[in-house]
Design a protein around this motif. Structure first.
Motif, PDB file in Angstrom:
ATOM      1  N   GLU A  30       0.994  -1.284   0.076  1.00 55.51           N
ATOM      2  CA  GLU A  30      -0.086  -0.054  -0.004  1.00 55.51           C
ATOM      3  C   GLU A  30       0.783   1.240   0.032  1.00 55.51           C
ATOM      4  OE1 GLU A  30      -4.280   1.123   2.234  1.00 55.51           O
ATOM      5  OE2 GLU A  30      -2.299   0.639   3.647  1.00 55.51           O
ATOM      6  N   PHE A  33       2.560   1.494  -3.511  1.00 56.95           N
ATOM      7  CA  PHE A  33       1.838   1.892  -4.586  1.00 56.95           C
ATOM      8  C   PHE A  33       1.574   3.249  -4.301  1.00 56.95           C
ATOM      9  CE2 PHE A  33      -0.014  -2.733  -4.486  1.00 56.95           C
ATOM     10  CZ  PHE A  33       0.808  -3.186  -5.423  1.00 56.95           C
ATOM     11  N   PHE A  38       1.048   2.034  -9.243  1.00 55.52           N
ATOM     12  CA  PHE A  38       1.313   0.702  -9.352  1.00 55.52           C
ATOM     13  C   PHE A  38       2.208   0.108 -10.378  1.00 55.52           C
ATOM     14  CE2 PHE A  38       0.037  -3.288 -11.705  1.00 55.52           C
ATOM     15  CZ  PHE A  38      -0.287  -4.202 -10.510  1.00 55.52           C
ATOM     16  N   LYS A  64       2.932  -9.051  -7.947  1.00 54.09           N
ATOM     17  CA  LYS A  64       2.258  -7.609  -7.813  1.00 54.09           C
ATOM     18  C   LYS A  64       0.739  -7.312  -7.748  1.00 54.09           C
ATOM     19  CE  LYS A  64       3.615  -4.091 -10.362  1.00 54.09           C
ATOM     20  NZ  LYS A  64       4.335  -3.105 -11.043  1.00 54.09           N
ATOM     21  N   ASP A  65       0.267  -7.967  -8.926  1.00 54.11           N
ATOM     22  CA  ASP A  65      -1.152  -7.786  -9.119  1.00 54.11           C
ATOM     23  C   ASP A  65      -1.944  -8.624  -8.045  1.00 54.11           C
ATOM     24  OD1 ASP A  65      -1.814  -6.942 -12.072  1.00 54.11           O
ATOM     25  OD2 ASP A  65      -0.060  -7.975 -12.275  1.00 54.11           O
ATOM     26  N   TRP A  68      -1.862  -6.420  -4.993  1.00 51.84           N
ATOM     27  CA  TRP A  68      -2.844  -5.317  -5.350  1.00 51.84           C
ATOM     28  C   TRP A  68      -4.598  -5.792  -5.092  1.00 51.84           C
ATOM     29  CZ3 TRP A  68      -2.939  -0.210  -6.803  1.00 51.84           C
ATOM     30  CH2 TRP A  68      -4.058   0.425  -7.498  1.00 51.84           C
ATOM     31  N   ASN A  72      -6.981  -4.145  -2.355  1.00 53.80           N
ATOM     32  CA  ASN A  72      -8.192  -3.524  -2.514  1.00 53.80           C
ATOM     33  C   ASN A  72      -9.296  -4.175  -1.917  1.00 53.80           C
ATOM     34  OD1 ASN A  72      -8.140  -1.060  -4.717  1.00 53.80           O
ATOM     35  ND2 ASN A  72      -6.611  -2.566  -5.036  1.00 53.80           N
ATOM     36  N   GLN A 137      -9.214  -3.590  -7.966  1.00 55.48           N
ATOM     37  CA  GLN A 137      -9.653  -2.159  -7.999  1.00 55.48           C
ATOM     38  C   GLN A 137     -11.049  -1.945  -8.451  1.00 55.48           C
ATOM     39  OE1 GLN A 137      -7.816   0.728 -10.230  1.00 55.48           O
ATOM     40  NE2 GLN A 137      -7.780   2.287  -8.719  1.00 55.48           N
TER      41      GLN A 137
END
Length: 213
Positions: A30, A33, A38, A64-65, A68, A72, A137
């Motif tokens: 967090e 990013f 990102f 990383k995805d 992420w 979220n 997201q």
């Protein structure tokens, strides 16, 4: 008579360790990013910030995805919970939307890195639940949009919103959050967040109820 088997202590310890590392990695991500965006964030930097090895990051996340998406999802669960705590028991649908908007401003202010990473994305929050946004997201913003839309439907049914469709009303709420919070950040967060939240609510009170006689 059968007996209930309890979870072995070793399993419980492993689960606790896994949860701890995942939370540590997500918190570090967090920050990264929010700092670089990102696209430019590197898993090696996330590992360094988390204080763990790169191998540990990949032990718990595919990349990383995946981090992420986990971030979220976790933040949106907290977001929804924060709004529900403040709005449960409010009989007026319109008032619930306004109290919820106040809570939403405070939530983002309490999670400045999460706020900053979404500002960095440069998207319209009201449309990030469609094709815009990235991975989890989109799901997170879709959850928020649906929650506010349901509240707006109740306000329309109650005759408190008469000139807007529920979805447009929800989009106005989300857009107001983005406008005021982005301005708050750009001005160095000098305005007390309570005043920012009050300004958002005052704007929405006029905008959402403008068509009422």
């Amino acid at each position: 008579m059968g007996t209930t088997r309890s979870t072995p202590p070793v399993t419980k310890l492993a689960d606790a360790r896994k949860a701890m590392y995942q939370q540590q990695i997500v918190a570090a991500a967090e920050y990264e990013f929010s700092r670089t965006g990102f696209a430019d964030a590197r898993v090696s930097d996330i590992a360094k910030t988390a204080g763990v090895s790169l191998a540990t990051v990949y032990k718990y996340f595919g990349g990383k995805d995946e981090i992420w998406d986990a971030l979220n999802a976790a933040r949106m669960q907290e977001f929804v919970a924060a709004v529900r705590v403040r709005t449960d028991g409010i009989d007026s649908p319109l008032e619930a939307i306004l109290v919820g908007a106040h809570a939403e401003v405070e939530f983002f202010a309490a999670h400045p890195h999460f706020l900053q990473l979404h500002i960095n994305e440069g998207l319209s929050w009201a449309s990030a639940s469609a094709e815009a946004g990235r991975g989890g997201q989109r799901a997170a913003w879709r959850t928020g949009m649906e929650m506010i839309t349901r509240a707006a439907e109740l306000a329309v049914d109650a005759g408190q919103i008469t000139h807007l469709s529920p979805r447009i009303a929800a989009a106005l709420v989300i857009s107001a959050l983005q406008i005021w919070l982005t301005d708050w950040v750009s001005e160095g967060k000098t305005t007390p967040i309570e005043a920012v939240a009050d300004a958002v609510v005052a704007h929405l009170r006029v905008s959402l109820s403008a068509g009422r006689a």
